[in-house]
Design a protein around this motif. Structure first.
Motif, PDB file in Angstrom:
ATOM      1  N   ARG A   2      34.866  -8.509  10.830  1.00  0.00           N
ATOM      2  CA  ARG A   2      35.983  -9.590  10.498  1.00  0.00           C
ATOM      3  C   ARG A   2      37.543  -8.891  10.550  1.00  0.00           C
ATOM      4  NH1 ARG A   2      35.941 -11.915   5.271  1.00  0.00           N
ATOM      5  NH2 ARG A   2      35.374 -10.119   4.362  1.00  0.00           N
ATOM      6  N   PRO A   3      38.124  -9.580  11.663  1.00  0.00           N
ATOM      7  CA  PRO A   3      39.659  -9.240  11.609  1.00  0.00           C
ATOM      8  C   PRO A   3      40.357  -9.352  10.373  1.00  0.00           C
ATOM      9  CG  PRO A   3      38.912 -10.315  13.529  1.00  0.00           C
ATOM     10  CD  PRO A   3      37.842 -10.486  12.291  1.00  0.00           C
ATOM     11  N   ARG A   4      41.085  -8.138   9.846  1.00  0.00           N
ATOM     12  CA  ARG A   4      41.885  -8.303   8.810  1.00  0.00           C
ATOM     13  C   ARG A   4      43.397  -8.813   9.172  1.00  0.00           C
ATOM     14  NH1 ARG A   4      42.073  -6.350   3.568  1.00  0.00           N
ATOM     15  NH2 ARG A   4      40.268  -5.327   3.688  1.00  0.00           N
ATOM     16  N   TRP A   5      43.790  -9.918   8.769  1.00  0.00           N
ATOM     17  CA  TRP A   5      45.358 -10.501   9.108  1.00  0.00           C
ATOM     18  C   TRP A   5      45.976  -9.848   7.837  1.00  0.00           C
ATOM     19  CZ3 TRP A   5      46.738 -12.764  13.736  1.00  0.00           C
ATOM     20  CH2 TRP A   5      45.390 -13.055  14.690  1.00  0.00           C
ATOM     21  N   PRO A   6      47.469  -9.313   8.046  1.00  0.00           N
ATOM     22  CA  PRO A   6      48.317  -9.196   7.051  1.00  0.00           C
ATOM     23  C   PRO A   6      48.649 -10.175   6.547  1.00  0.00           C
ATOM     24  CG  PRO A   6      49.482  -8.669   9.001  1.00  0.00           C
ATOM     25  CD  PRO A   6      48.224  -9.114   9.435  1.00  0.00           C
ATOM     26  N   ASP A   7      48.707 -10.202   4.884  1.00  0.00           N
ATOM     27  CA  ASP A   7      49.637 -11.264   4.162  1.00  0.00           C
ATOM     28  C   ASP A   7      50.959 -11.179   4.484  1.00  0.00           C
ATOM     29  OD1 ASP A   7      49.829 -13.461   2.591  1.00  0.00           O
ATOM     30  OD2 ASP A   7      49.407 -11.990   0.775  1.00  0.00           O
ATOM     31  N   LEU A   8      51.397 -11.874   5.726  1.00  0.00           N
ATOM     32  CA  LEU A   8      52.956 -11.868   6.046  1.00  0.00           C
ATOM     33  C   LEU A   8      53.698 -13.341   5.499  1.00  0.00           C
ATOM     34  CD1 LEU A   8      53.193  -9.755   9.172  1.00  0.00           C
ATOM     35  CD2 LEU A   8      54.054  -9.111   6.890  1.00  0.00           C
ATOM     36  N   PRO A   9      54.713 -13.415   5.056  1.00  0.00           N
ATOM     37  CA  PRO A   9      55.211 -14.715   4.762  1.00  0.00           C
ATOM     38  C   PRO A   9      55.397 -15.254   6.168  1.00  0.00           C
ATOM     39  CG  PRO A   9      56.176 -13.241   3.274  1.00  0.00           C
ATOM     40  CD  PRO A   9      55.187 -12.362   4.143  1.00  0.00           C
TER      41      PRO A   9
END
Length: 613
Positions: free
Chosen positions: A239-246
Motif C-alpha cells: 500500500r503506497p504511503r502518502w505523507p501527511d502534508l497540509p
C-alpha cells in the motif's frame, strides 16, 4: 562440462582472480588463453547432454571460480543457488503427500511462482489467487521511470531457471516482468491461477480442518473456497504511503505516487518536485533529469549512496553470447554474483563495540563502505560544500537500506536546474509546495516517492483457532518461527515473513526459495505422520524469536536509532531483515524439527479438497 579433473590440474595454477566488476581476465598469457578456448570448444562439440555435477569436483572448482576459500558448509547451498541442481529433499519420500493436501497460494509474484513450482514438483494440488490480471506482482504494477533493483539481475531470478541473457546488470522493470511472464508460460501457471481475485480474509475452519478463503473478484462477486494449507506469497510493502502534508489534496497540478505511476504522464518541460530520497526517488531522478524544466528534490533524510562501478550497466555482447551458448557459463556467473554480495558482506552489519565507540561506522568492515561512499560524495560535490553536507548521512552505512547510484543520480543533483531541499515540505497549496523556511515553489507535477505501509498481512483478516486474529497476535511487532509459522494458525506458511529478508546481501529470491523448500518438507512430514494439521508450539516460537532478537542486538539496525527505516516496526523492533548469515538460514530450513510442532491426524468433515462455496 566433462567432470574431467585433469583440466583443473592443468589450468588452475595459471588462473588468477580479479574482482568483478569491472570485468578482468583471470588469464593473461596468450598461450593459456588459446589452450582454454580450444579445450572449451572441444568439450562443447563432444557434449551430447549435460553431465551430472560431481560434488567433489565442484568443491575443488569453487575457490578458483569465486576467488576465495569456501568452507564445506557452503557447498550444498552453492550447488543449489548456482542452479547446478534443484533443491534436494531432506526427508524420505517413501510416503506420498496425499491428494487431500490442497494448497492455496496468495499472490502471483515471484514468491508465488517459486512456491507454485515447488508444489508442482512435489505433486501437490495448488491454486494461486491474485488480484491482478497477470503474474508479476510488484513488477507488473510498479512502472515508474527507471524502475529496477539493486540486486544483480544475474542473481535475482530462480535458481532453477537461470536466465542466460539479461541485457542489464541490474533488473529493469519491463525485462524482469517479461522473465516472470515467461515462467508462467513455460510451466502453465495461469491454469492454476484465479486472476482478478483479491483475498480479503483467511479463517481457519476447525470442523473441516481447512482454511476458508474469502475473496472478492474484480466484478465484486464474493466467494468462499477452501484449502488444507495456505501459503501467503504477498509482500509486506504493497500500500503506497502518502505523507501527511497540509493541503496535499489542494494541488492544482498532477500528483502521483511512484507505486501508482501514470503511464501517460509526460514530464518534458515540467516543473517537478520529488519527495523522497530512497531507492525509488534515486531511480526516478536519474531517469527524468534530462526531461524536466526544473526539479526539486525534497529529502527527509539522506541515504548512503554507493557509486556505480562500471561505465555502463549494459551487459556486453560477449557475456550474453557466452550465456546463450556456453553450458554452465550463466550458472557460474550467477554464483559469482551471489558469492560477492552475500555472506562475504555479513561483517558489514555486525557492530564492533570498541570501534563504534569512536567512529560513525560500526566496525572496520563497515568503515570501508563508509569511506567509499564519502569519497564518492566528495568527488561529486566537493569536500565540505553545502550540497555535500546535505547528502551526507549521520548514521553508519546499512543503518537504512544502502542505495546504488544507477549512474546519474549524484550527477543530477549538481545540475543547474536541480535543487535539493534537505527537509520535507511544510505544506502543499494549489500552486506547489511551501518549504520549511516559508518559500513558495511553483510546480506542475509532484511525485511522492514516499514508500509503503509496512503491512505484514495486516490488510487481510486472518483468524486462526478459536477466532484468534493474526493482527492481535502480532500487534506492532510481527514475528514468526521457521517457515513463517505462528502458534494458533495451523497449516499457514508466510513466505514474506518477519525477519526473513536478507539485509546484508543477495536478494529476496534467496529467502523465497529457502522457504518454498522448507514448506514442502513440512508437507512431507505431515504425510509421513498421517497428519492433517501442523502447528508450531508456543515454546519453539518464543525461543526462535528470542534467538532472532539476540542476534539482531549485535547488528547495525539496533545501533543506528537516528536512521529512519522501514526495517523497524512502530514498536522499534527490527522486523524485516534477518540477523543471520544466509548459509545459517539455509541450513535452518533443510527440514522441520518434528518436536517443534503439534501434528494432528484427525480428518475434517469434508475430507479435504478445494471447492467454491
Amino acid at each position: 562440462m566433462t567432470n574431467d579433473a585433469s583440466v583443473l590440474d592443468r589450468f588452475a595454477p595459471k588462473i588468477s582472480h580479479e574482482p568483478d566488476p569491472p570485468e578482468k581476465r583471470g588469464v593473461t598469457d596468450s598461450d593459456t588463453m588459446e589452450a582454454i578456448v580450444a579445450a572449451l570448444v572441444s568439450a562443447v562439440e563432444a557434449q551430447a547432454a549435460p553431465v551430472p555435477v560431481d560434488e567433489v569436483l565442484f568443491s575443488r572448482l569453487l575457490p578458483l571460480a569465486l576467488g576465495s576459500d569456501v568452507d564445506d558448509e557452503f557447498v550444498p547451498l552453492l550447488l543449489e543457488q548456482g542452479g547446478f541442481q534443484l533443491s534436494q529433499p531432506a526427508l524420505p519420500r517413501d510416503v506420498p503427500i496425499p491428494s487431500t493436501t490442497t494448497v492455496a497460494i496468495i499472490g502471483a509474484g515471484i514468491a508465488g511462482i517459486v512456491n507454485a513450482l515447488a508444489a508442482e514438483d512435489a505433486g501437490v494440488t495448488y491454486e494461486i489467487y491474485d488480484r491482478n490480471h497477470e503474474v508479476g506482482g510488484t513488477w507488473l504494477t510498479t512502472t515508474y521511470p527507471g524502475i529496477g533493483v539493486d540486486t544483480p539481475s544475474v542473481y535475482y531470478s530462480l535458481s532453477r531457471e537461470v536466465n542466460p541473457d539479461w541485457s542489464n546488470y541490474y533488473p529493469q522493470g519491463a525485462e524482469y516482468q517479461a522473465y516472470l511472464v515467461s515462467l508462467a508460460d513455460r510451466y502453465g501457471l495461469r491454469e492454476h491461477t484465479r486472476f482478478g481475485t483479491e483475498v480479503e480474509a483467511l479463517w481457519w475452519d476447525e470442523d473441516r480442518r481447512q482454511w476458508q478463503i474469502h475473496s472478492v473478484t474484480r466484478e465484486g462477486h464474493r466467494e468462499v473456497s477452501h484449502a488444507r494449507v495456505v501459503i501467503t506469497a504477498a509482500g509486506y510493502l504493497n500500500r503506497p504511503r502518502w505523507p501527511d502534508l497540509p493541503g496535499r489534496e489542494s494541488f492544482a497540478g498532477v500528483s502521483v505516487h511512484s507505486a501508482r505511476w501514470v503511464s501517460a504522464l509526460d514530464l518534458t518541460g515540467k516543473r517537478v518536485a520529488i519527495i523522497g530520497a530512497g531507492c525509488t526517488a534515486v531511480q526516478i531522478v536519474d531517469a527524468c533529469v534530462d526531461q524536466v524544466d526544473h526539479l526539486t528534490v525534497f529529502q527527509r533524510q539522506p541515504h548512503w549512496v554507493a557509486p556505480r562501478k562500471r561505465l555502463s550497466d549494459d551487459v556486453p555482447d560477449f557475456r550474453r553470447f557466452l550465456g546463450r551458448h556456453l553450458p554452465y557459463y550463466a550458472n557460474w556467473h550467477r554464483l559469482k554474483s551471489y558469492w560477492g554480495t552475500a555472506d562475504n558482506n555479513y561483517p558489514v552489519i555486525l557492530r564492533d563495540p570498541e570501534w563504534a565507540a569512536e567512529h560513525l561506522s560500526i566496525s572496520p568492515a563497515n568503515d570501508v563502505l563508509l569511506q567509499m561512499c564519502t569519497e564518492y560524495i566528495d568527488r561529486m560535490f566537493g569536500e565540505g560544500t553545502e550540497l555535500a553536507k546535505k547528502v551526507t548521512p549521520d548514521f553508519a552505512p546499512y543503518g537504512k537500506r544502502i542505495i546504488r547510484d544507477p549512474g546519474g543520480y549524484y550527477a543530477a543533483l549538481t545540475r543547474d536546474h536541480v535543487d535539493v531541499e534537505a527537509s520535507e515540505p511544510a505544506a502543499v497549496n494549489a500552486e506547489g509546495i511551501v518549504t520549511q523556511d516559508g518559500r513558495q515553489i511553483d510546480l506542475d507535477v509532484i511525485i511522492y516517492a514516499t514508500g509503503y505501509h509496512l503491512d505484514f498481512l495486516s490488510t487481510v483478516d486472518i483468524r486462526g483457532r478459536d477466532g484468534r486474529t493474526l493482527r492481535a497476535e502480532w500487534g506492532d511487532s510481527p514475528r514468526a518461527y521457521r517457515g513463517g509459522t505462528v502458534p494458533g494458525f495451523p497449516n499457514l506458511f508466510i513466505t514474506s515473513a518477519p525477519n526473513y529478508s536478507p539485509g546484508h546481501g543477495a536478494g529476496a529470491n534467496f529467502s523465497m526459495e529457502v522457504l518454498a523448500h522448507y514448506i514442502v518438507e513440512c508437507l512431507q512430514l505431515m504425510a509421513m505422520r498421517g497428519a492433517t494439521t501442523m502447528e508450531v508450539t508456543q515454546q519453539a516460537y518464543d525461543d526462535y524469536v528470542a534467538q532472532i532478537d539476540d542476534a539482531m542486538s549485535r547488528t547495525v539496525w539496533c545501533h543506528t536509532p537516528n536512521a529512519h527505516t522501514y526495517y523497524r516496526s512502530g514498536s522499534g523492533r527490527v522486523v524485516v531483515s534477518t540477523p543471520w548469515r544466509l548459509v545459517d538460514v539455509w541450513h535452518q530450513h533443510r527440514a522441520p524439527i518434528e518436536e517443534h510442532f503439534v501434528l494432528d491426524g484427525r480428518q475434517g468433515e469434508s475430507g479435504g479438497g478445494s471447492a467454491a462455496g
